[in-house]
Write a protein that holds these residues in place. Structure first.
Motif, PDB file in Angstrom:
ATOM      1  N   ALA A 135       0.683  -1.166   0.034  1.00 40.46           N
ATOM      2  CA  ALA A 135      -0.096   0.065  -0.139  1.00 40.46           C
ATOM      3  C   ALA A 135       1.035   1.249  -0.064  1.00 40.46           C
ATOM      4  N   GLU A 136       1.965   1.261   0.830  1.00 32.52           N
ATOM      5  CA  GLU A 136       2.774   2.615   0.882  1.00 32.52           C
ATOM      6  C   GLU A 136       3.223   2.566  -0.522  1.00 32.52           C
ATOM      7  N   ARG A 137       4.032   1.657  -1.144  1.00 41.50           N
ATOM      8  CA  ARG A 137       4.554   1.689  -2.332  1.00 41.50           C
ATOM      9  C   ARG A 137       3.417   2.355  -3.388  1.00 41.50           C
ATOM     10  N   ALA A 138       2.349   1.778  -3.466  1.00 45.91           N
ATOM     11  CA  ALA A 138       1.209   2.255  -4.204  1.00 45.91           C
ATOM     12  C   ALA A 138       0.844   3.908  -4.011  1.00 45.91           C
ATOM     13  N   VAL A 139       0.721   4.255  -2.859  1.00 44.17           N
ATOM     14  CA  VAL A 139       0.661   5.605  -2.426  1.00 44.17           C
ATOM     15  C   VAL A 139       1.835   6.579  -2.958  1.00 44.17           C
ATOM     16  N   ARG A 140       2.888   6.002  -2.904  1.00 40.25           N
ATOM     17  CA  ARG A 140       4.090   7.007  -3.181  1.00 40.25           C
ATOM     18  C   ARG A 140       4.198   6.976  -4.609  1.00 40.25           C
ATOM     19  N   HIS A 141       3.544   5.818  -5.417  1.00 37.55           N
ATOM     20  CA  HIS A 141       3.828   5.750  -6.930  1.00 37.55           C
ATOM     21  C   HIS A 141       2.663   7.023  -7.287  1.00 37.55           C
ATOM     22  N   LEU A 142       1.720   7.074  -6.659  1.00 34.01           N
ATOM     23  CA  LEU A 142       0.633   8.463  -6.800  1.00 34.01           C
ATOM     24  C   LEU A 142       1.280   9.715  -6.467  1.00 34.01           C
ATOM     25  N   GLY A 143       2.482   9.699  -5.668  1.00 31.44           N
ATOM     26  CA  GLY A 143       3.035  10.943  -5.308  1.00 31.44           C
ATOM     27  C   GLY A 143       2.809  11.577  -3.943  1.00 31.44           C
ATOM     28  N   SER A 144       2.221  10.660  -3.159  1.00 29.16           N
ATOM     29  CA  SER A 144       2.099  11.026  -1.770  1.00 29.16           C
ATOM     30  C   SER A 144       2.714  10.092  -0.899  1.00 29.16           C
ATOM     31  N   SER A 145       2.258   9.621   0.404  1.00 29.67           N
ATOM     32  CA  SER A 145       2.908   8.901   1.369  1.00 29.67           C
ATOM     33  C   SER A 145       2.020   8.426   2.509  1.00 29.67           C
ATOM     34  N   LEU A 146       2.099   7.286   2.995  1.00 29.77           N
ATOM     35  CA  LEU A 146       1.319   6.884   4.161  1.00 29.77           C
ATOM     36  C   LEU A 146       1.905   7.429   5.480  1.00 29.77           C
ATOM     37  N   THR A 147       2.965   8.272   5.520  1.00 30.70           N
ATOM     38  CA  THR A 147       3.745   8.614   6.654  1.00 30.70           C
ATOM     39  C   THR A 147       2.976   9.905   7.041  1.00 30.70           C
TER      40      THR A 147
END
Length: 135
Positions: free
Chosen positions: A57-69
């Motif tokens: 999930a974190e990698r997918a969100v990063r791919h969209l330009g954001s982060s789970l952090t």
């Protein structure tokens, strides 16, 4: 309006569900469906398996330009009530620093699942704070 990422560890959302969530959350909703098997490998610690799932999930969100952090607005749709669901929450809190809001789904009369009519979004951090007030 900001985008809310719906990290979905459960059944995929329908188009109707996405539209309903947009209305509730007041902005764009992007579903990130993360395949999640409730049958864990017995040779690998469950926490490790869940951490790997959350990392997807974190990698997918990063791919969209954001982060789970903490940089993204998040709601989480969890799988069934299992030890894995609890561990998903713990991993999400570890990354974002707080409990997420959760999509609540119910079985419909036709046997399909959809976003609940009442309490469609449950703010788990609010639940936690309310519970602390009962100490």
């Amino acid at each position: 309006m900001e985008t809310t990422y719906c990290v979905n560890f459960g059944h995929p959302l329908s188009g109707k569900d996405i539209i309903q969530l947009k209305g509730i959350l007041g902005g764009e909703v992007v579903e990130i469906h993360v395949p999640f098997s409730l049958e864990f490998e017995s040779e690998i610690p469950t926490r490790t398996q869940v951490r790997n799932i959350v990392d997807v999930a974190e990698r997918a969100v990063r791919h969209l330009g954001s982060s789970l952090t903490g940089a993204a607005l998040l709601v989480v749709q969890l799988p069934g009530v299992t030890e894995g669901a609890a561990l998903v929450l713990a991993e999400m809190v570890g990354l974002s620093g707080e409990l997420p809001r959760m999509v609540s789904r119910r079985r419909r009369a036709d046997g399909t699942y959809g976003v609940a009519d009442r309490e469609a979004i449950i703010d788990l951090n609010k639940v936690r704070l309310d519970a602390r007030g009962r100490r």
